[in-house]
Design a protein around this motif. Structure first.
Motif, mmCIF file in Angstrom:
data_model
loop_
_atom_site.group_PDB
_atom_site.id
_atom_site.type_symbol
_atom_site.label_atom_id
_atom_site.label_comp_id
_atom_site.label_asym_id
_atom_site.label_seq_id
_atom_site.Cartn_x
_atom_site.Cartn_y
_atom_site.Cartn_z
ATOM 1 N N HIS A 23 6.545 -3.599 3.829
ATOM 2 C CA HIS A 23 5.363 -2.738 3.932
ATOM 3 C C HIS A 23 4.576 -3.040 5.199
ATOM 4 O O HIS A 23 4.077 -2.126 5.861
ATOM 5 C CB HIS A 23 4.470 -2.905 2.697
ATOM 6 C CG HIS A 23 3.308 -1.967 2.694
ATOM 7 N ND1 HIS A 23 2.060 -2.347 3.136
ATOM 8 C CD2 HIS A 23 3.200 -0.666 2.329
ATOM 9 C CE1 HIS A 23 1.243 -1.321 3.043
ATOM 10 N NE2 HIS A 23 1.901 -0.286 2.551
ATOM 11 N N ASP A 24 4.451 -4.304 5.556
ATOM 12 C CA ASP A 24 3.755 -4.671 6.786
ATOM 13 C C ASP A 24 4.470 -4.098 8.011
ATOM 14 O O ASP A 24 3.822 -3.645 8.956
ATOM 15 C CB ASP A 24 3.637 -6.191 6.913
ATOM 16 C CG ASP A 24 2.660 -6.777 5.911
ATOM 17 O OD1 ASP A 24 1.847 -6.012 5.348
ATOM 18 O OD2 ASP A 24 2.713 -8.009 5.686
ATOM 19 N N LYS A 83 -7.610 2.604 3.524
ATOM 20 C CA LYS A 83 -7.003 1.347 3.947
ATOM 21 C C LYS A 83 -5.523 1.554 4.228
ATOM 22 O O LYS A 83 -4.868 2.379 3.600
ATOM 23 C CB LYS A 83 -7.170 0.285 2.865
ATOM 24 C CG LYS A 83 -8.576 -0.193 2.698
ATOM 25 C CD LYS A 83 -8.606 -1.333 1.725
ATOM 26 C CE LYS A 83 -9.566 -2.344 2.288
ATOM 27 N NZ LYS A 83 -9.316 -3.662 1.836
ATOM 28 N N LYS A 84 -5.006 0.760 5.151
ATOM 29 C CA LYS A 84 -3.594 0.851 5.496
ATOM 30 C C LYS A 84 -2.696 0.467 4.319
ATOM 31 O O LYS A 84 -1.569 0.933 4.223
ATOM 32 C CB LYS A 84 -3.278 -0.043 6.693
ATOM 33 C CG LYS A 84 -3.810 0.483 8.002
ATOM 34 C CD LYS A 84 -3.399 -0.424 9.136
ATOM 35 C CE LYS A 84 -3.854 0.115 10.466
ATOM 36 N NZ LYS A 84 -3.440 -0.757 11.572
ATOM 37 N N ASP A 85 -3.208 -0.378 3.427
ATOM 38 C CA ASP A 85 -2.418 -0.806 2.271
ATOM 39 C C ASP A 85 -2.094 0.351 1.335
ATOM 40 O O ASP A 85 -1.167 0.262 0.539
ATOM 41 C CB ASP A 85 -3.158 -1.894 1.493
ATOM 42 C CG ASP A 85 -3.310 -3.172 2.284
ATOM 43 O OD1 ASP A 85 -2.521 -3.366 3.232
ATOM 44 O OD2 ASP A 85 -4.201 -3.971 1.954
ATOM 45 N N ASN A 86 -2.863 1.447 1.407
ATOM 46 C CA ASN A 86 -2.646 2.584 0.521
ATOM 47 C C ASN A 86 -1.598 3.555 1.037
ATOM 48 O O ASN A 86 -1.321 4.552 0.385
ATOM 49 C CB ASN A 86 -3.955 3.331 0.284
ATOM 50 C CG ASN A 86 -4.933 2.507 -0.511
ATOM 51 O OD1 ASN A 86 -4.546 1.666 -1.305
ATOM 52 N ND2 ASN A 86 -6.212 2.723 -0.288
ATOM 53 N N LYS A 107 6.434 -7.042 0.523
ATOM 54 C CA LYS A 107 5.232 -7.128 1.344
ATOM 55 C C LYS A 107 5.589 -7.122 2.833
ATOM 56 O O LYS A 107 4.935 -6.471 3.637
ATOM 57 C CB LYS A 107 4.441 -8.395 0.970
ATOM 58 C CG LYS A 107 3.221 -8.639 1.817
ATOM 59 C CD LYS A 107 2.133 -7.641 1.561
ATOM 60 C CE LYS A 107 0.877 -8.040 2.324
ATOM 61 N NZ LYS A 107 0.026 -6.920 2.599
ATOM 62 N N SER A 157 -0.762 6.170 -1.772
ATOM 63 C CA SER A 157 -0.431 5.609 -3.083
ATOM 64 C C SER A 157 -0.891 6.510 -4.218
ATOM 65 O O SER A 157 -0.381 6.417 -5.325
ATOM 66 C CB SER A 157 -1.044 4.215 -3.237
ATOM 67 O OG SER A 157 -2.443 4.294 -3.117
ATOM 68 N N GLU A 161 -8.014 -2.062 10.037
ATOM 69 C CA GLU A 161 -7.626 -2.053 8.625
ATOM 70 C C GLU A 161 -7.652 -0.666 7.998
ATOM 71 O O GLU A 161 -7.279 -0.494 6.858
ATOM 72 C CB GLU A 161 -8.561 -2.974 7.821
ATOM 73 C CG GLU A 161 -8.415 -4.438 8.168
ATOM 74 C CD GLU A 161 -7.075 -4.998 7.745
ATOM 75 O OE1 GLU A 161 -6.599 -4.658 6.660
ATOM 76 O OE2 GLU A 161 -6.506 -5.775 8.537
#
Length: 106
Positions: free
Chosen positions: A47-48, A93-96, A44, A63, A76
């Motif tokens: 990734h951040d 989203k940035k998480d993807n 995590k 992803s 975000e």
């Protein structure tokens, strides 16, 4: 007299069993932390750091397996353009975002 000695020895064995059980629980929790929680936190954090270095114009891999170019970055959400078609701009989203290729690497 024999009843007192039996009760006395049973109590010391019982407390020893509880201490052993607590030590075993601590070992199991420690192993779980080393094998599961610690690597997740490390991943995590990586990734951040990756998301923090994104800039407009960078090529990204999502992803879902699509390659695109970052057009705009918000708090975000990033807007990614896919292919050569200027009409295919998708906010996500940035998480993807899984990978980032800097524009200087091309």
């Amino acid at each position: 007299m024999s009843l007192v000695s039996v009760l006395g020895s049973g109590t010391s064995q019982g407390s020893t069993g509880i201490v052993t059980m607590l030590i075993m629980y601590a070992v199991i929790i420690g192993i779980f932390w080393v094998l599961a929680i610690r690597p997740q936190k490390k991943q995590k954090k990586e990734h951040d750091a990756l998301v923090a270095t994104m800039e407009v114009g960078d090529s990204v891999l999502t992803s879902s397996g699509f390659f695109g170019v970052i057009i705009d970055i918000m708090d975000e959400v990033v807007i990614v353009e896919f292919g050569n078609n200027k009409n295919c701009r998708i906010p996500m989203k940035k998480d993807n975002i899984v990978e980032v290729d800097k524009q200087g690497n091309e």
